[in-house]
Design a protein around this motif. Structure first.
Motif, PDB file in Angstrom:
ATOM      1  N   TYR A  68       6.934  -6.557  -6.616  1.00 38.71           N
ATOM      2  CA  TYR A  68       6.985  -5.583  -5.532  1.00 38.71           C
ATOM      3  C   TYR A  68       6.559  -6.290  -4.250  1.00 38.71           C
ATOM      4  O   TYR A  68       5.451  -6.826  -4.161  1.00 38.71           O
ATOM      5  CB  TYR A  68       6.049  -4.403  -5.814  1.00 38.71           C
ATOM      6  N   SER A  69       7.448  -6.310  -3.277  1.00 39.30           N
ATOM      7  CA  SER A  69       7.166  -6.989  -2.021  1.00 39.30           C
ATOM      8  C   SER A  69       6.344  -6.069  -1.119  1.00 39.30           C
ATOM      9  O   SER A  69       6.853  -5.090  -0.570  1.00 39.30           O
ATOM     10  CB  SER A  69       8.478  -7.368  -1.312  1.00 39.30           C
ATOM     11  N   TYR A  70       5.073  -6.371  -0.991  1.00 37.30           N
ATOM     12  CA  TYR A  70       4.179  -5.523  -0.202  1.00 37.30           C
ATOM     13  C   TYR A  70       4.644  -5.420   1.247  1.00 37.30           C
ATOM     14  O   TYR A  70       4.725  -4.334   1.819  1.00 37.30           O
ATOM     15  CB  TYR A  70       2.762  -6.070  -0.262  1.00 37.30           C
ATOM     16  N   PHE A  71       4.948  -6.565   1.874  1.00 36.94           N
ATOM     17  CA  PHE A  71       5.365  -6.565   3.279  1.00 36.94           C
ATOM     18  C   PHE A  71       6.830  -6.149   3.428  1.00 36.94           C
ATOM     19  O   PHE A  71       7.196  -5.427   4.340  1.00 36.94           O
ATOM     20  CB  PHE A  71       5.147  -7.955   3.887  1.00 36.94           C
ATOM     21  N   GLN A  73       8.616  -4.092   1.701  1.00 33.75           N
ATOM     22  CA  GLN A  73       8.924  -2.702   1.400  1.00 33.75           C
ATOM     23  C   GLN A  73       7.941  -1.724   2.042  1.00 33.75           C
ATOM     24  O   GLN A  73       7.810  -0.585   1.609  1.00 33.75           O
ATOM     25  CB  GLN A  73       8.954  -2.490  -0.120  1.00 33.75           C
ATOM     26  N   THR A  74       7.263  -2.199   3.085  1.00 34.17           N
ATOM     27  CA  THR A  74       6.266  -1.352   3.754  1.00 34.17           C
ATOM     28  C   THR A  74       6.876  -0.089   4.339  1.00 34.17           C
ATOM     29  O   THR A  74       6.378   1.029   4.126  1.00 34.17           O
ATOM     30  CB  THR A  74       5.567  -2.149   4.877  1.00 34.17           C
ATOM     31  N   ARG A  77       7.937   2.382   1.724  1.00 36.56           N
ATOM     32  CA  ARG A  77       6.785   2.944   1.042  1.00 36.56           C
ATOM     33  C   ARG A  77       6.132   4.047   1.861  1.00 36.56           C
ATOM     34  O   ARG A  77       5.709   5.072   1.326  1.00 36.56           O
ATOM     35  CB  ARG A  77       5.779   1.827   0.743  1.00 36.56           C
TER      36      ARG A  77
END
Length: 357
Positions: A68-71, A73-74, A77
């Protein structure tokens, strides 16, 4: 790695095709080996053969995506509605709020209670309430025959006693039409007369996915403690833990919420509040599940048709509420004061119907 380098390739579909090919090859090899043993007048170890087949049809090779790409898919999300993909229990607004709106894709929840307290009762209500919202539900029954489960749904969905349903068949017919308009579907798989492992459910879901038909929105397993473990161990506790681990994997692999139930120990029968330390056999099940809800009921509450639900363990949302619900087993109704309007309205109409308690 090579698959990822290709453009316009459905990586999931390719992976599933590879897994399917490997499974078919292994099954054919097993059958050929067994046939050779028979031809050579050798004894075939049926138990070992069955275990090997169960291993093949298990979920090995089909795992949920974990990256899961935190940055990256900000924005997605922050914009998405947290409750949009969750399936509410419909039992109580407070219970659903503790799960941010309901059980979500990839999550595992279970009800815990001592014997005869109402585990099937609770699971049928969760399944029925999902149908009210147009969901497609798979109900796998390992203890009660499918026809008996269907009758429980008849009562729960119509808010009528079985006596009322038999006397007036239009109750079920009318409810069925309403649910079909909502797009609701219910499939009851009967494993009460045969063994069922998580691998069997995984194979069923995989076939559904490969056929391209609408996937299930919710899976109800009644109940996990009766499932065949992926491998036999000397300690029943370890077998149960493996079953719950595999159910959690299944939920993640097929991105579907899974509800089941677990047995409480003998000491939980008379306790006012049933907690996770009252789990029979394997306490670790509570650590695998995303939420554990205990069914609490004193003899006096049973007489008054009341039951308390206590969120005994929760890693989804805030709080561990305990709420009192109306528990009418004659109408298969488990309902809180703060339940959605549809359930409250149907219950009010059900109270007006006459019929033996």
């Amino acid at each position: 790695t090579k698959i990822r380098e290709l453009k316009d390739v459905d990586e999931t579909a390719v992976r599933l095709s590879i897994v399917k090919f490997a499974k078919n090859f292994k099954v054919r090899s097993l059958i050929q080996h067994a046939a050779n043993q028979v031809q050579g007048n050798m004894d075939v170890d049926v138990q070992d053969l069955r275990k090997r087949v169960d291993d093949i049809i298990s979920l090995n090779g089909i795992r949920a995506e974990v990256d899961y790409s935190y940055f990256g898919q900000t924005e997605q999300r922050l914009k998405e509605d947290v409750s949009a993909f969750r399936v509410p229990t419909g039992l109580s607004a407070a219970i659903d709020a503790s799960m941010l709106g309901g059980l979500g894709p990839g999550e595992l929840g279970f009800f815990m209670a001592p014997p005869k307290r109402g585990k099937t009762f609770a699971l049928v209500n969760v399944g029925a309430n999902a149908l009210y919202t147009g969901k497609k539900v798979l109900h796998a029954t390992l203890e009660i025959q499918a026809k008996a489960v269907a009758r429980r749904y008849d009562c729960c969905l119509t808010r009528a006693t079985w006596y009322d349903v038999v006397q007036d068949n239009s109750l079920v017919a009318d409810m069925r039409k309403k649910l079909e308009k909502l797009g609701a579907e219910l499939v009851i798989k009967d494993y009460s007369y045969q063994h069922c492992s998580v691998g069997h459910l995984g194979s069923l879901l995989e076939r559904e996915r490969e056929s391209g038909i609408r996937p299930f929105d919710l899976i109800v397993v009644d109940f996990a403690d009766l499932m065949v473990p992926p491998e036999r161990k000397q300690d029943t506790r370890h077998e149960l833990l493996r079953i719950y681990e595999e159910l959690r994997i299944l939920a993640g692999a097929f991105k579907v919420p899974v509800w089941t139930a677990s047995q409480g120990n003998r000491g939980s029968v008379m306790k006012r509040r049933v907690d996770i330390d009252d789990l029979a056999e394997a306490f670790g099940k509570a650590g695998i599940a995303d939420i554990v809800i205990s069914l609490c009921q004193s003899p006096e509450e049973k007489e008054e048709k009341l039951m308390r639900l206590f969120v005994a363990a929760n890693r989804i949302g805030p709080g561990n509420p305990m709420v009192s619900l109306m528990a009418d087993t004659d109408r298969m109704l488990l309902l809180g004061e703060d339940a959605p309007k549809l359930q409250k309205r149907t219950f009010e109409s059900a109270k007006k119907r006459k019929g033996p308690a």
